[in-house]
Design a protein around this motif. Structure first.
Motif, PDB file in Angstrom:
ATOM      1  N   UNK A  59       0.855  -1.231   0.095  1.00 28.15           N
ATOM      2  CA  UNK A  59       0.037  -0.039  -0.059  1.00 28.15           C
ATOM      3  C   UNK A  59       0.810   1.225  -0.087  1.00 28.15           C
ATOM      4  N   UNK A  60       2.093   1.032  -0.426  1.00 28.24           N
ATOM      5  CA  UNK A  60       2.860   2.190  -0.620  1.00 28.24           C
ATOM      6  C   UNK A  60       3.074   3.192   0.687  1.00 28.24           C
ATOM      7  N   UNK A  61       3.088   2.690   1.957  1.00 28.75           N
ATOM      8  CA  UNK A  61       3.042   3.610   2.984  1.00 28.75           C
ATOM      9  C   UNK A  61       4.567   3.348   3.617  1.00 28.75           C
ATOM     10  N   UNK A  62       5.495   2.276   3.150  1.00 29.37           N
ATOM     11  CA  UNK A  62       6.676   2.222   3.484  1.00 29.37           C
ATOM     12  C   UNK A  62       6.785   1.185   4.327  1.00 29.37           C
ATOM     13  N   UNK A  63       5.816   0.672   5.110  1.00 32.19           N
ATOM     14  CA  UNK A  63       5.787  -0.297   6.010  1.00 32.19           C
ATOM     15  C   UNK A  63       5.539  -1.711   5.323  1.00 32.19           C
ATOM     16  N   UNK A  64       6.564  -2.515   5.490  1.00 33.67           N
ATOM     17  CA  UNK A  64       6.280  -3.983   4.584  1.00 33.67           C
ATOM     18  C   UNK A  64       5.004  -4.761   5.353  1.00 33.67           C
ATOM     19  N   UNK A  65       4.371  -5.326   4.391  1.00 39.30           N
ATOM     20  CA  UNK A  65       3.015  -5.961   4.430  1.00 39.30           C
ATOM     21  C   UNK A  65       3.559  -7.753   4.066  1.00 39.30           C
ATOM     22  N   UNK A  66       2.635  -8.476   4.725  1.00 36.79           N
ATOM     23  CA  UNK A  66       3.156  -9.899   4.570  1.00 36.79           C
ATOM     24  C   UNK A  66       1.918 -10.831   3.907  1.00 36.79           C
ATOM     25  N   UNK A  67       2.228 -11.662   2.965  1.00 34.42           N
ATOM     26  CA  UNK A  67       1.491 -12.597   2.366  1.00 34.42           C
ATOM     27  C   UNK A  67       2.144 -14.043   2.916  1.00 34.42           C
ATOM     28  N   UNK A  68       1.217 -14.738   3.484  1.00 31.42           N
ATOM     29  CA  UNK A  68       1.909 -16.035   4.329  1.00 31.42           C
ATOM     30  C   UNK A  68       1.237 -17.354   3.711  1.00 31.42           C
ATOM     31  N   UNK A  69       2.102 -18.262   3.574  1.00 31.90           N
ATOM     32  CA  UNK A  69       1.493 -19.560   2.853  1.00 31.90           C
ATOM     33  C   UNK A  69       0.851 -20.319   4.050  1.00 31.90           C
ATOM     34  N   UNK A  70      -0.191 -20.933   3.920  1.00 31.21           N
ATOM     35  CA  UNK A  70      -0.823 -21.900   4.799  1.00 31.21           C
ATOM     36  C   UNK A  70      -0.803 -23.301   4.454  1.00 31.21           C
TER      37      UNK A  70
ATOM     38  N   UNK B  65      10.128 -24.437  11.724  1.00 33.64           N
ATOM     39  CA  UNK B  65      10.340 -23.315  10.820  1.00 33.64           C
ATOM     40  C   UNK B  65      10.548 -23.500   9.429  1.00 33.64           C
ATOM     41  N   UNK B  66      10.115 -22.881   8.618  1.00 32.77           N
ATOM     42  CA  UNK B  66      10.289 -22.960   7.311  1.00 32.77           C
ATOM     43  C   UNK B  66      10.806 -21.598   6.617  1.00 32.77           C
ATOM     44  N   UNK B  67       9.646 -20.608   6.269  1.00 30.19           N
ATOM     45  CA  UNK B  67       9.982 -19.561   5.453  1.00 30.19           C
ATOM     46  C   UNK B  67      10.197 -18.461   6.343  1.00 30.19           C
ATOM     47  N   UNK B  68      10.812 -17.209   5.897  1.00 26.95           N
ATOM     48  CA  UNK B  68      11.178 -16.320   6.899  1.00 26.95           C
ATOM     49  C   UNK B  68      11.207 -15.042   6.233  1.00 26.95           C
ATOM     50  N   UNK B  69      11.300 -13.609   6.735  1.00 25.84           N
ATOM     51  CA  UNK B  69      11.628 -12.490   6.130  1.00 25.84           C
ATOM     52  C   UNK B  69      12.464 -11.736   7.224  1.00 25.84           C
ATOM     53  N   UNK B  70      13.494 -11.339   6.730  1.00 20.64           N
ATOM     54  CA  UNK B  70      14.532 -10.338   7.792  1.00 20.64           C
ATOM     55  C   UNK B  70      14.271  -9.198   7.163  1.00 20.64           C
ATOM     56  N   UNK B  71      13.381  -7.926   7.839  1.00 22.82           N
ATOM     57  CA  UNK B  71      12.917  -6.708   7.134  1.00 22.82           C
ATOM     58  C   UNK B  71      12.550  -5.837   8.355  1.00 22.82           C
TER      59      UNK B  71
END
Lengths: 521, 456
Positions: free
Chosen positions: A59-70, A387-393
Motif C-alpha cells: 500500500x506504498x506506506x513504507x511499512x512491509x506487509x506480509x503474504x503468508x503461505x498456509x 520453521x520454514x520460510x522467513x523474512x528479515x526486514x
C-alpha cells in the motif's frame, strides 16, 4: 502515499567522526500476537516443504506487509499497521483465497510501479496483479502466464537485457503423478522468457532435481546473471547435483567449465558479499551442515572453513543432539554494526528420527574478524517449532531489521528488533524508469568512512519459498554519513554520492552517471 | 540345532543346570565382596500371559514386519549368537544368511553397515533396564511429560506398554536395519519420506499387514480385549507383544553366579578370584553395578570406532559421538551406556562398534581406556565382505576422529596382572547362563503366520 523530499546532496557535508558504536547484545521482542489469527503452515506430505512468506509494501506506506503461505490451511495477507518505532501490529487484508500455497515472491511484473505477487502452489501457480492499496486481482489473461499443474517449490526472476518484461524461473519438486515416485521422480523446472510485454512459452530446464530454491544472481560480477538452483537430494537420491545455468546460450554449467558436482539436501539460498570484495558469498541450507561457500571470483566457490562458525550443524541449545534441518536463510545486519549477520530457519521435516525434533532457529552474528557467533538463544528468537520460510526486514521503520518466521504446524512468529545500542543504517529503495521499476538486478554499494565497501544485489528469488521485496538495508556502524553508488541493471556504476545515515531513501538514476536521492519522511 | 527343547523342558533343564553346577561348598558370607548385587527375582520382571508371549514370539521371528519381508528381529538378535549376530557391525536389510556367514544380497545390496554392534537382549525386559541402546535414545526420563524419551519426542504415539516396547518400535523404521531403501516397499518409502505415525504412516502400514493375516488377527483379539472390541491393531500392540516375548524368553538369571548370589551354589576358585578383582581392585563394578551389571549411565571408555559411524547420509564424518548425539551435551561426547555383562561370553564381538572379536583383547585395552586406539587393527573385528562407501577403518579427524575419542576419556587406568585378567575372564564366564547357551527359555517356532521363511 508517502511524501518525498528532495535531498540536496553535498559531498563532505556530513562527517563521520562519531565514536565506534558500543558493543551491544542483540535482543528481540516477541510480537507474534500482532498476527490477528492463527496462521500456521499445515498439510500432509506435500506441505513438508514450503511455508513461505512474501514481505512487501503493498500500500506504498513504507511499512512491509506480509503474504503468508498456509499449505492446506488458508494463506493470508497481513497489512502492516505499525507506526514508526512503535510496536509491530498487523491487520488481516483481503485477497482471493487459495489453497495449497507453498510460498510467494513479490515483484513488479508489468512495470506499473506496483508490486505484484507470484504465488507458488502444489497444483498450479497464481500471479496476482497488485492494484495498490493492498488490492490484488488475478493477472490479466494477456500476460499469458502458464500456471502449470506441478508442485512448485522455488522461484526466481530477472530482467534480461533489452527486455521490458521479466524472465521467470519456476522450480518444481517431486512429480506426484509419477507411479515410480516419489524417489528419483523429480519434475521438470521451467524458464519462462518474455514475449513482448507478456510471458512466452515454458522452456524446460532439464534435468530437474527437486529444486527447493532458485536465484538469478550476477555472482561473478560480470554484468550478466546466471541461475543457481539448489536441489534436495532426499528425492533425487543420487543422480542429481547443485546446478548453475547460463542464460545465453541457455545451458547448464558443466564440470568441464569448472562447476564441481555437489550433493546436498538443498533447501534455501542466501547470497551476500561478506568479505568486501564485491563478490557474493553463498549459504545453502541443508541437513546437518549449512554450507557457506566463499566466492573466489572467476566462477569458483570454496567451502568456508568450520572455524568461520556459520555451519550451524546441530542445535546450539536444548537436549537434542541430532543434526539440524535448515530451510530459509537470509543475511541482514541485525545490530547495524556494518557486518551482515545470518538468520536460518530450522525445523524437522516432520518426523525424521535422523534429525533434531526440537531444532532452534539460528541468528549468527558476524564478528569484526569475519567469524560468526550464535546469538539465537540470547536474542530469544531460537524457537524450536518446525520453521520454514522467513523474512528479515524492518517492519516498524525504526532502522532495525525485524524477523518474521513461518512454522509448519505452529503459529507464525514476529520478532521486533530491540537491540540497543544499534549502529547507524541506511534503507535503500531502488527505482528506475521503464519496465523494471524496482531495478531488479541492480547492485548497490555503500562505502564506509574506513573505505570498506558493503555490496548488495537486488535479487528476486532464493530463501525458502519466501521473497523479501523490502528495501536494501545497510548497517553502517559509527558512520553518520556514507557514500553510495548503484550499478543499474545492464548499466555502468554511478558516481559515488554521499548520503546521511539513518534515513530511508529512494534512489533512481540521475543525469549522466549521477544518482537522484529522495528521502522518505 | 540348539533350540530343540520344548518350553517346559527348557525351564526344567534350566532349573536342573542351575543346581547341577552347584557342587562344592558355598563360600562363607564373610568372604563375599561387600558390594555384591542382590539376586534377580520374579519381581524384577513384568509378568505377561503366555498367550501374549506366544504372539510376540511369532512376531519376533516373522519377517512380515520388515519393509521387504526379508528380515526378522531374530535375524540380528539370534539365540545362536547370544541374541546378537556374531558380527562387529551387522548387515541388516539386504543381507542373506546368519552371523559371520551373512553376505550382501547382490539383488538388494545393503547401502552401509549398521553403525553399532547389535545389542544382546538378555534381561532387557527387566524393570531395572531403564536405558536402551548404546546412546540411551530410548530411556526412562521423568523430566518428560510421558516419562520416556524416544527419538520422536512429542510426536511419539501412545499405547506402548513398556520401555522395551517403545524400543521395539524403532528398528522397523531404520532403512538399513529393517525398513529397506527408497521405493523398495510401501514401508521403506514412507520411512524415507518421514511419514511414521498416523493413518498413512509406516507403523500403521506394518500393523495392517500383520492384522490382515487371520492367524495374527485372532491372536491379537484373544490377547488384547480392546482389539476384540473392534479397535484396529496398532503397531504398539505388535511391539507390546514382542516386548512380552523378549521379557520372558530372554530372561537370564540362572547362571552359576546367580546360584552363588542365592547361596545355592559355588563358583570355581578362579571365578571367585575374578569376582574379587571385579568388585575390588579392577573397579569394574563401579559402572557394571547392580544385578544387571550396568549403572545405566554413559562413559567415554575410548573404544576404537569402526564402520560408517553414527552419521546420516547427509553427513561426511564417520564419528559416533555416543550419548552426545542424544543429549547435545559436550560432556557426553563419545560416551556409551554401560553394557550389561550377563552372558557376555556369548555376545562377541565387544565394544559399541564391535571392534574386538576376542574378550581378552577387549579387556586388555578396556582397563587402560583409550589404549587400544593407537595400534588398533581392523582384523580384530568381524566384518563380512561388503562394498562400503566409507572405509571401515578411518581414524582421521574427518573420519572416526580417534584423537577426539582418546581426548574424551576420563576414566583412570587400572593395572591388572595377566593372571588377574584370566581370573576376571573366569568370573565373566560364571555369568554365562546355561539357559542362554541353549538359546533362551523358548524354542524357535516351526512356522510363523505369514508363512515366510524363518532364519534358524
Amino acid at each position: 502515499m508517502a511524501k518525498f523530499i528532495f535531498l540536496l546532496v553535498i559531498a563532505g557535508l556530513m562527517t563521520a567522526n562519531s565514536p565506534e558504536v558500543a558493543h551491544s547484545e542483540v535482543s528481540f521482542l516477541d510480537r507474534s500476537s500482532a498476527i490477528p489469527i492463527h496462521q500456521s503452515y499445515e498439510g500432509d506430505w506435500n506441505h513438508f516443504v514450503g511455508g513461505g512468506v512474501a514481505a512487501f509494501d503493498c500500500n506504498d506506506d513504507g511499512f512491509p506487509d506480509l503474504y503468508v503461505a498456509g499449505g492446506s490451511a488458508p494463506s493470508r495477507l497481513f497489512i502492516n499497521t505499525s507506526t514508526r518505532g512503535g510496536p509491530i501490529t498487523f491487520k488481516q487484508g483481503e485477497i482471493e483465497s487459495l489453497t495449497d500455497v507453498i510460498g510467494a515472491y513479490p515483484m513488479d511484473i508489468d512495470g506499473d510501479g506496483i508490486l505484484d505477487l507470484v504465488v507458488l502452489r502444489d497444483g498450479g501457480n497464481v500471479v496476482f496483479k497488485g492494484l495498490g492499496g493492498c488490492k490484488f486481482v488475478r493477472a490479466p489473461s494477456d500476460w499469458r502466464f502458464t500456471e502449470g499443474n506441478e508442485w512448485t517449490t522455488s522461484f526466481s526472476a530477472t530482467f534480461e537485457k533489452g527486455e521490458n518484461w521479466p524472465t521467470f524461473a519456476i522450480g518444481n519438486y517431486v512429480n506426484e503423478k509419477d507411479p515410480n515416485g516419489p524417489f528419483e521422480a523429480c519434475d521438470h523446472n521451467y524458464l519462462i522468457r518474455p514475449k513482448g510485454r507478456a510471458f512466452g512459452e515454458r522452456i524446460p530446464l532439464d534435468p530437474g532435481f527437486c529444486a527447493l530454491s532458485m536465484l538469478f544472481s550476477d555472482w561473478k560480477r560480470v554484468g550478466t546473471p546466471d541461475l543457481r538452483i539448489s536441489n534436495d537430494r532426499q528425492y533425487y537420491v543420487s543422480k542429481g547435483r547443485e546446478q548453475m545455468w547460463r542464460l545465453n546460450p541457455l545451458h547448464e554449467y558443466t564440470e568441464a567449465e569448472g562447476w564441481p558436482t555437489l550433493h546436498i539436501w538443498g533447501m534455501g539460498i542466501a547470497s551476500r558479499d561478506l568479505n568486501g570484495d564485491g563478490l557474493p558469498e553463498i549459504v545453502l541450507t541443508s541437513m546437518a551442515d549449512q554450507l557457506l561457500q566463499i566466492n573466489l571470483g572467476g566462477g569458483k566457490m570454496k567451502a568456508a572453513p568450520y572455524s568461520m562458525g556459520a555451519y550451524a550443524t546441530t542445535p546450539y541449545k536444548g537436549d537434542d543432539g541430532r543434526p539440524s534441518t535448515g530451510w530459509h536463510a537470509e543475511f541482514g545486519d541485525i545490530d547495524n554494526d556494518g557486518r551482515d549477520d545470518l538468520f536460518i530457519a530450522k525445523g524437522n521435516v516432520d518426523q525424521m528420527p535422523s534429525n533434531a525434533i526440537h531444532d532452534p532457529n539460528n541468528l549468527l552474528m558476524q564478528q569484526p574478524d569475519g567469524t560468526f557467533v550464535e546469538k539465537g538463544g540470547v536474542a530469544g528468537i531460537g524457537t524450536t517449532e518446525r520453521s520454514r520460510g522467513a523474512a528479515v526486514t524492518d517492519l516498524n521503520l525504526d532502522g532495525k531489521l525485524d524477523i518474521v518466521v513461518v512454522n509448519r504446524r505452529a503459529q507464525m512468529e514476529v520478532w521486533q528488533n530491540s537491540t540497543e545500542p544499534s549502529g547507524h543504517y541506511i534503507s535503500v529503495d531502488l527505482r528506475e524508469p521503464g519496465a523494471n521499476s524496482h531495478a531488479v538486478g541492480a547492485i548497490a554499494e555503500v562505502r564506509l568512512p574506513d573505505g570498506r565497501i558493503l555490496t548488495q544485489e537486488h535479487t528476486v528469488g532464493g530463501g525458502h519459498a519466501s521473497g523479501d521485496a523490502g528495501p536494501l538495508h545497510f548497517g553502517l556502524g559509527a558512520a553518520a554519513s556514507v557514500e553510495i553508488r548503484v550499478t543499474w541493471p545492464w548499466g555502468k556504476p554511478s558516481d559515488w554520492t554521499r548520503i546521511a545515515a539513518d534515513h530511508a531513501v529512494r534512489i533512481s538514476p540521475g543525469n549522466g552517471s549521477a544518482l537522484t536521492v529522495e528521502t522518505k519522511e | 540345532m540348539l533350540r530343540k527343547l520344548s518350553l517346559a523342558a527348557t525351564a526344567l533343564c534350566a532349573l536342573g543346570l542351575a543346581f547341577g553346577l552347584s557342587h562344592g561348598v558355598p563360600r562363607a558370607d564373610e568372604a563375599r565382596p561387600a558390594n555384591l548385587p542382590a539376586p534377580l527375582t520374579d519381581a524384577d520382571f513384568p509378568a505377561h500371559p503366555m498367550a501374549e508371549v506366544e504372539l510376540g514370539r511369532q512376531l519376533f521371528w516373522d519377517k512380515i514386519i520388515s519393509g521387504n519381508k526379508n528380515i526378522a528381529c531374530a535375524t540380528c538378535h539370534h539365540p545362536r549368537f547370544g541374541t546378537s549376530d556374531g558380527l562387529s557391525l551387522g548387515m541388516g536389510e539386504g543381507g542373506i544368511g546368519l552371523g559371520p556367514d551373512r553376505k550382501p544380497d547382490p539383488k538388494d545390496y545393503p547401502e552401509q553397515r549398521i553403525p553399532r554392534n547389535a545389542p544382546a537382549l538378555w534381561n532387557t525386559g527387566a524393570r531395572g533396564f531403564t536405558v536402551l541402546f548404546d546412546d540411551g535414545r530410548i530411556e526412562v526420563d521423568h523430566t518428560r511429560p510421558s516419562g520416556f524419551r524416544t527419538p520422536l519426542e512429542d510426536e511419539m504415539v501412545k499405547g506402548f506398554a513398556s520401555l522395551l516396547s517403545a524400543q521395539t518400535m524403532f528398528p522397523v523404521l531404520a532403512n538399513d536395519e529393517m525398513a529397506g531403501h527408497y521405493h523398495e516397499s510401501d514401508v521403506s518409502a514412507l520411512v524415507r519420506q518421514g511419514r511414521l505415525t498416523g493413518p498413512g504412516g509406516a507403523w500403521s502400514v506394518i500393523a495392517k499387514r500383520v492384522a490382515d493375516i487371520p492367524q495374527y488377527k485372532s491372536q491379537f483379539e484373544a490377547v488384547y480385549p480392546e482389539i476384540a472390541a473392534g479397535r484396529p491393531v496398532a503397531f504398539s500392540d505388535i511391539s507390546n507383544a514382542i516386548a512380552a516375548y523378549m521379557t520372558f524368553d530372554f530372561r537370564s538369571d540362572t547362571s552359576p553366579f546367580d546360584a552363588y548370589l542365592r547361596h545355592q551354589g559355588a563358583l570355581s576358585a578362579s571365578a571367585q578370584k575374578g569376582m574379587d578383582v571385579f568388585f575390588g581392585k579392577g573397579q569394574c563394578s563401579t559402572c557394571h553395578s547392580g544385578p544387571l551389571f550396568s549403572d545405566m549411565k554413559f562413559h567415554a571408555m575410548g573404544d576404537p570406532q569402526i564402520g560408517p559411524g553414527k552419521a546420516e547420509r547427509f553427513e561426511l564424518h564417520q564419528m559416533d559421538k555416543g550419548r552426545m548425539r542424544v543429549s547435545n551435551d559436550p560432556k557426553d561426547a563419545f560416551a556409551f551406556r554401560t553394557p550389561s555383562l550377563r552372558n557376555v561370553t556369548l555376545t562377541a564381538p565387544y565394544g559399541h562398534a564391535g571392534a574386538y572379536r576376542d574378550l581378552s583383547d577387549y579387556l586388555k585395552q578396556h582397563i587402560h581406556p583409550g589404549s587400544g586406539l593407537k595400534d588398533y587393527n581392523i582384523s580384530s573385528a568381524v566384518l563380512p565382505d561388503m562394498k562400503v562407501g566409507k572405509p571401515d577403518y578411518n581414524p582421521a579427524e574427518n573420519g572416526a576422529n580417534y584423537a577426539a575419542i582418546e581426548n574424551a576419556v576420563s576414566a583412570k587406568p587400572v593395572d591388572l596382572t595377566d593372571q588377574e585378567l584370566e581370573e576376571l575372564k573366569s568370573f565373566l564366564k560364571s555369568l554365562e547362563d546355561p539357559v542362554a547357551v541353549s538359546g533362551g527359555r523358548m524354542t524357535i517356532p516351526e512356522t510363523v503366520p505369514s508363512g515366510l521363511s524363518i532364519d534358524r
